[in-house]
Design a protein around this motif. Structure first.
Motif, PDB file in Angstrom:
ATOM      1  N   MET A   1      -2.764   3.112  -9.607  1.00 34.70           N
ATOM      2  CA  MET A   1      -1.777   2.726 -10.602  1.00 34.70           C
ATOM      3  C   MET A   1      -2.410   2.405 -11.945  1.00 34.70           C
ATOM      4  O   MET A   1      -1.711   2.081 -12.907  1.00 34.70           O
ATOM      5  CB  MET A   1      -0.973   1.527 -10.082  1.00 34.70           C
ATOM      6  N   GLU A   2      -3.730   2.504 -12.030  1.00 35.88           N
ATOM      7  CA  GLU A   2      -4.438   2.281 -13.291  1.00 35.88           C
ATOM      8  C   GLU A   2      -4.743   3.611 -13.976  1.00 35.88           C
ATOM      9  O   GLU A   2      -4.304   3.851 -15.087  1.00 35.88           O
ATOM     10  CB  GLU A   2      -5.730   1.510 -13.048  1.00 35.88           C
ATOM     11  N   CYS A   3      -5.466   4.496 -13.305  1.00 38.42           N
ATOM     12  CA  CYS A   3      -5.835   5.780 -13.927  1.00 38.42           C
ATOM     13  C   CYS A   3      -4.802   6.879 -13.661  1.00 38.42           C
ATOM     14  O   CYS A   3      -4.719   7.847 -14.412  1.00 38.42           O
ATOM     15  CB  CYS A   3      -7.210   6.234 -13.457  1.00 38.42           C
ATOM     16  N   GLY A   4      -4.044   6.741 -12.577  1.00 37.54           N
ATOM     17  CA  GLY A   4      -3.028   7.732 -12.254  1.00 37.54           C
ATOM     18  C   GLY A   4      -3.578   9.036 -11.726  1.00 37.54           C
ATOM     19  O   GLY A   4      -2.826   9.996 -11.525  1.00 37.54           O
ATOM     20  N   ARG A   5      -4.879   9.103 -11.471  1.00 40.70           N
ATOM     21  CA  ARG A   5      -5.503  10.354 -11.023  1.00 40.70           C
ATOM     22  C   ARG A   5      -6.004  10.279  -9.581  1.00 40.70           C
ATOM     23  O   ARG A   5      -5.798  11.212  -8.803  1.00 40.70           O
ATOM     24  CB  ARG A   5      -6.671  10.719 -11.955  1.00 40.70           C
ATOM     25  N   THR A   6      -6.670   9.195  -9.244  1.00 44.09           N
ATOM     26  CA  THR A   6      -7.289   9.081  -7.930  1.00 44.09           C
ATOM     27  C   THR A   6      -6.243   8.972  -6.832  1.00 44.09           C
ATOM     28  O   THR A   6      -5.391   8.083  -6.851  1.00 44.09           O
ATOM     29  CB  THR A   6      -8.207   7.848  -7.862  1.00 44.09           C
ATOM     30  N   GLN A   7      -6.291   9.903  -5.881  1.00 47.86           N
ATOM     31  CA  GLN A   7      -5.402   9.857  -4.726  1.00 47.86           C
ATOM     32  C   GLN A   7      -6.101   9.120  -3.592  1.00 47.86           C
ATOM     33  O   GLN A   7      -7.275   9.364  -3.318  1.00 47.86           O
ATOM     34  CB  GLN A   7      -5.005  11.264  -4.278  1.00 47.86           C
ATOM     35  N   PHE A   8      -5.374   8.245  -2.943  1.00 50.55           N
ATOM     36  CA  PHE A   8      -5.960   7.442  -1.881  1.00 50.55           C
ATOM     37  C   PHE A   8      -6.019   8.218  -0.568  1.00 50.55           C
ATOM     38  O   PHE A   8      -5.097   8.952  -0.205  1.00 50.55           O
ATOM     39  CB  PHE A   8      -5.157   6.157  -1.691  1.00 50.55           C
ATOM     40  N   ASN A   9      -7.143   8.055   0.114  1.00 53.57           N
ATOM     41  CA  ASN A   9      -7.338   8.674   1.419  1.00 53.57           C
ATOM     42  C   ASN A   9      -8.367   7.844   2.184  1.00 53.57           C
ATOM     43  O   ASN A   9      -8.644   6.700   1.818  1.00 53.57           O
ATOM     44  CB  ASN A   9      -7.786  10.141   1.267  1.00 53.57           C
ATOM     45  N   VAL A  10      -8.946   8.433   3.208  1.00 54.16           N
ATOM     46  CA  VAL A  10      -9.924   7.701   4.008  1.00 54.16           C
ATOM     47  C   VAL A  10     -11.136   7.295   3.186  1.00 54.16           C
ATOM     48  O   VAL A  10     -11.719   6.218   3.384  1.00 54.16           O
ATOM     49  CB  VAL A  10     -10.371   8.558   5.216  1.00 54.16           C
ATOM     50  N   VAL A  11     -11.520   8.147   2.249  1.00 52.85           N
ATOM     51  CA  VAL A  11     -12.701   7.874   1.415  1.00 52.85           C
ATOM     52  C   VAL A  11     -12.329   6.978   0.236  1.00 52.85           C
ATOM     53  O   VAL A  11     -13.018   5.999  -0.066  1.00 52.85           O
ATOM     54  CB  VAL A  11     -13.341   9.183   0.918  1.00 52.85           C
ATOM     55  N   GLN A  12     -11.239   7.321  -0.450  1.00 57.20           N
ATOM     56  CA  GLN A  12     -10.791   6.556  -1.608  1.00 57.20           C
ATOM     57  C   GLN A  12      -9.846   5.445  -1.140  1.00 57.20           C
ATOM     58  O   GLN A  12      -8.663   5.674  -0.906  1.00 57.20           O
ATOM     59  CB  GLN A  12     -10.077   7.475  -2.613  1.00 57.20           C
TER      60      GLN A  12
ATOM     61  N   ASP B   1       0.815  -1.222   0.000  1.00 56.12           N
ATOM     62  CA  ASP B   1       0.000   0.000   0.000  1.00 56.12           C
ATOM     63  C   ASP B   1       0.848   1.270   0.000  1.00 56.12           C
ATOM     64  O   ASP B   1       0.527   2.253  -0.674  1.00 56.12           O
ATOM     65  CB  ASP B   1      -0.908   0.016   1.240  1.00 56.12           C
ATOM     66  N   GLY B   2       1.926   1.258   0.765  1.00 55.01           N
ATOM     67  CA  GLY B   2       2.746   2.459   0.919  1.00 55.01           C
ATOM     68  C   GLY B   2       3.471   2.887  -0.338  1.00 55.01           C
ATOM     69  O   GLY B   2       3.993   4.009  -0.405  1.00 55.01           O
ATOM     70  N   GLU B   3       3.522   2.020  -1.347  1.00 57.92           N
ATOM     71  CA  GLU B   3       4.214   2.358  -2.590  1.00 57.92           C
ATOM     72  C   GLU B   3       3.294   2.984  -3.626  1.00 57.92           C
ATOM     73  O   GLU B   3       3.717   3.257  -4.748  1.00 57.92           O
ATOM     74  CB  GLU B   3       4.884   1.105  -3.170  1.00 57.92           C
TER      75      GLU B   3
ATOM     76  N   HIS C   1      -6.488  -4.074  -4.594  1.00 60.01           N
ATOM     77  CA  HIS C   1      -5.447  -4.762  -5.352  1.00 60.01           C
ATOM     78  C   HIS C   1      -6.053  -5.612  -6.459  1.00 60.01           C
ATOM     79  O   HIS C   1      -7.013  -6.343  -6.217  1.00 60.01           O
ATOM     80  CB  HIS C   1      -4.609  -5.670  -4.438  1.00 60.01           C
ATOM     81  N   CYS C   2      -5.473  -5.491  -7.632  1.00 62.52           N
ATOM     82  CA  CYS C   2      -5.859  -6.373  -8.731  1.00 62.52           C
ATOM     83  C   CYS C   2      -5.255  -7.736  -8.460  1.00 62.52           C
ATOM     84  O   CYS C   2      -4.050  -7.868  -8.250  1.00 62.52           O
ATOM     85  CB  CYS C   2      -5.349  -5.817 -10.056  1.00 62.52           C
ATOM     86  N   ARG C   3      -6.091  -8.768  -8.460  1.00 62.91           N
ATOM     87  CA  ARG C   3      -5.603 -10.126  -8.190  1.00 62.91           C
ATOM     88  C   ARG C   3      -4.790 -10.697  -9.336  1.00 62.91           C
ATOM     89  O   ARG C   3      -4.071 -11.681  -9.146  1.00 62.91           O
ATOM     90  CB  ARG C   3      -6.779 -11.063  -7.916  1.00 62.91           C
ATOM     91  N   ASN C   4      -4.861 -10.092 -10.498  1.00 61.95           N
ATOM     92  CA  ASN C   4      -4.129 -10.626 -11.639  1.00 61.95           C
ATOM     93  C   ASN C   4      -2.739 -10.026 -11.786  1.00 61.95           C
ATOM     94  O   ASN C   4      -1.785 -10.744 -12.094  1.00 61.95           O
ATOM     95  CB  ASN C   4      -4.918 -10.385 -12.934  1.00 61.95           C
ATOM     96  N   CYS C   5      -2.596  -8.719 -11.556  1.00 62.89           N
ATOM     97  CA  CYS C   5      -1.291  -8.070 -11.721  1.00 62.89           C
ATOM     98  C   CYS C   5      -0.692  -7.596 -10.406  1.00 62.89           C
ATOM     99  O   CYS C   5       0.506  -7.309 -10.343  1.00 62.89           O
ATOM    100  CB  CYS C   5      -1.398  -6.899 -12.696  1.00 62.89           C
ATOM    101  N   GLY C   6      -1.511  -7.492  -9.340  1.00 62.45           N
ATOM    102  CA  GLY C   6      -0.998  -7.095  -8.038  1.00 62.45           C
ATOM    103  C   GLY C   6      -0.884  -5.602  -7.812  1.00 62.45           C
ATOM    104  O   GLY C   6      -0.455  -5.165  -6.743  1.00 62.45           O
ATOM    105  N   ARG C   7      -1.267  -4.779  -8.798  1.00 64.43           N
ATOM    106  CA  ARG C   7      -1.158  -3.325  -8.635  1.00 64.43           C
ATOM    107  C   ARG C   7      -2.212  -2.787  -7.674  1.00 64.43           C
ATOM    108  O   ARG C   7      -3.263  -3.399  -7.468  1.00 64.43           O
ATOM    109  CB  ARG C   7      -1.299  -2.630  -9.984  1.00 64.43           C
ATOM    110  N   VAL C   8      -1.920  -1.610  -7.108  1.00 60.76           N
ATOM    111  CA  VAL C   8      -2.857  -0.918  -6.223  1.00 60.76           C
ATOM    112  C   VAL C   8      -3.718  -0.001  -7.081  1.00 60.76           C
ATOM    113  O   VAL C   8      -3.196   0.866  -7.793  1.00 60.76           O
ATOM    114  CB  VAL C   8      -2.118  -0.097  -5.152  1.00 60.76           C
TER     115      VAL C   8
END
Length: 276
Positions: A159-170, A152-154, A174-181
């Motif tokens: 890592m798909e759209c490159g726009r959404t920033q993660f926070n308490v709401v967002q 998560d910390g990386e 993890h994608c089970r096929n590629c492992g990306r966040v």
């Protein structure tokens, strides 16, 4: 070496000690033909942070668990069949050193040893056990392996759209096929991945498109409630309560022990061997 240890009293006592350390919640480990090859502490990369785990290498399985009391009590036992294991080296990156990936059909994750020597020992012993198991002719090597989850910390952003920033709401997923966040919007679909689960699992949009095009007419499951799986990696529990530690914060007592051939049914002289 393994053949000589199979019916030895010392091996039976070692395995009984491991079972006792896991208690009633652990699965029985003592079975005919099984030998304890080595044991020690490795730092396992979990979803949220690296955590220390106690590992036990047998000639046919790899077992690990949370450390409750060092050398005395472990919980959350995990068992990996060695015929499905593939090792992959991880290059040193700054202060993160001495790592490799343990890949299996159901779970794949990185582990780190305290020194380069320990890393070499672990990898050599694991690979030798895997090779011996497959050479006996009654086991088949795995052809597909689970993706390694990006911690998560990386990933501050999807890592798909490159726009959404993660926070308490967002929340992170993890994608089970590629492992990306990825974010929820970019992973609203599910697809069946044979080596993971019988039911469809969360995948990112890119993997969904690729899997759909290669599924030869199979109908993937499309869902807007993929987050109901709580993004829980079957490898780990995000509520692990054992000490977390870092790659170099280990005592001398935690160095791994790899057992030599028995001599007069006595234990090896290593100071790291459990006393029975």
């Amino acid at each position: 070496m393994v053949d000589r240890l199979v019916n030895s009293e010392v091996n039976a006592r070692r395995m009984a000690n491991v079972e006792q350390c896991f208690g009633k919640m652990g699965e029985p480990l003592n079975q005919f033909g099984r030998v304890l090859v080595g044991e020690g502490v490795l730092v396992k990369m979990c979803r949220k942070k690296p955590k220390q785990r106690q590992f036990f290498l047998f000639n046919d399985i790899l077992v690990y668990g949370n450390i409750v009391i060092s050398k005395k009590r472990y919980n959350k036992q995990r068992i990996i069949r060695l015929e499905g294991v593939q090792l992959e080296d991880v290059e040193d990156d700054g202060g993160v050193k001495n790592g490799w990936v343990i890949k299996t059909p159901a779970k794949s994750f990185a582990v780190y040893a305290a020194t380069s020597t320990e890393k070499k020992e672990w990898m050599q012993h694991i690979q030798r056990c895997v090779s011996d198991l497959l050479e006996r002719g009654n086991k088949r090597a795995a052809t597909e392996h689970a993706a390694v989850w990006v911690p998560d910390g990386e990933a501050a952003k999807c890592m798909e759209c490159g726009r959404t920033q993660f926070n308490v709401v967002q929340r992170r997923h993890h994608c089970r096929n590629c492992g990306r966040v990825v974010c929820g919007n970019c992973s609203s679909k599910t697809h069946k991945i044979d080596n993971l689960k019988k039911k469809p699992v969360r995948v990112c949009d890119t993997c969904f498109s690729r899997l759909t095009s290669s599924s030869s007419g199979q109908d993937p499951s499309v869902s807007g409630t993929a987050s109901s799986d709580n993004d829980q990696n079957p490898n780990d529990s995000s509520t692990d309560s054992d000490e977390e530690g870092n790659h170099n914060d280990r005592s001398m007592e935690s160095r791994p022990t790899f057992y030599p051939e028995p001599q007069d049914e006595t234990f090896p002289s290593s100071s790291n061997v459990h006393q029975m």
